[in-house]
Design a protein around this motif. Structure first.
Motif: not given
Length: 290
Positions: A66-85
């Protein structure tokens, strides 16, 4: 199947350096930058272009992550167990638009809410900080952190160099807590303060973490940052013997997306005592939410 962390590390280093080329070739201007919350919370076209490049490149190389970036962040999105950049394409955007060279790209692979690979690259100073879980952390790939091979014990805040940041929110209870805490840290001991050696504000949470990991800073107290600001730095610091706790007194267990972080450099003794002394000067509770 567990990812090959060395392979991920090598790709992130290449991606961060290419992002650095994009940053150096840009010509940002203060008046051309947009804002998210207010005039201090800046975003530029370069932030967005760099993140798009990083996201596209990593998706092609590692399609199952997955991908978790500042500019594409959706408010309320959380990190989970799966691998994510976890990506901050430009940490220190205000510095970037002013031409102040304390700017970096921060990239991490996070699994089960724990960073396992971290890369921070400042293209202006050409400084690269990296870490792989269990393998130590390095500057410029070969020099181990901390830079002092025999770091001194931590003793008292009076001997400490401390990083703090004002953040984008300049009103309300959290801002009041910050103001009072900063004053308490600087104030003379005779007047009830800590009288630290000095306070530093570089404008980049990721680079503050890297400086604590290197030993140049003793401690960094931060409320309001996000996981993309600190994920890579957290691992780099931890692999250098440092610790991360909560800003608020008694919070020994900080979380990656908890938005409150106190980073303390590696030392043969004194980490716990310095944290407790610092908490004694925190003027209230910081209340931030992901």
């Amino acid at each position: 199947m567990s990812p090959d962390l060395q392979a991920v590390h090598d790709v992130l280093v290449d991606v961060a350096k290419q992002a650095g080329h994009m940053i150096l070739s840009a010509t940002p201007r203060v008046h051309a930058a947009g804002s998210k919350k207010n005039t201090t919370d800046l975003v530029t076209e370069t932030d967005q272009a760099v993140e798009q490049y990083i996201q596209t490149t990593l998706a092609a190389q590692f399609p199952d992550m997955g991908f978790y970036g500042e500019e594409s962040y959706t408010p309320g999105a959380k990190l989970g167990a799966e691998p994510v950049f976890v990506c901050d394409p430009i940490d220190g955007t205000a510095n970037f638009v002013h031409g102040f060279p304390w700017v970096c790209t921060s990239l991490a692979l996070v699994i089960d809410r724990k960073p396992v690979v971290g890369v921070i690259y400042n293209p202006f100073l050409r400084s690269l900080y990296t870490a792989i879980q269990g393998q130590g952390s390095f500057v410029d790939l070969t020099t181990p952190l901390p830079l002092r091979r025999e770091p001194e014990p931590l003793t008292t805040l009076q001997h400490a160099l401390v990083a703090v940041e004002w953040g984008a929110d300049r009103r309300g209870p959290n801002f009041e807590v910050k103001q009072r805490t900063f004053v308490a840290l600087a104030r003379a001991v005779e007047d009830g303060g800590a009288m630290v050696h000095s306070l530093r504000s570089t404008g980049s949470a990721a680079l503050n973490f890297a400086l604590v990991a290197s030993g140049a800073l003793d401690l960094y107290w931060e409320g309001a940052a996000y996981a993309w600001d600190v994920s890579a730095g957290w691992l780099i610091l931890s692999e250098a013997g440092g610790i991360v706790v909560d800003t608020n007194p008694g919070g020994w267990e900080a979380t990656l997306d908890g938005r409150r972080y106190m980073a303390v450099r590696g030392a043969p003794a004194g980490q716990k005592e310095l944290v407790q002394e610092f908490w004694g000067h925190v003027a209230g509770q910081l209340d931030y939410h992901a």
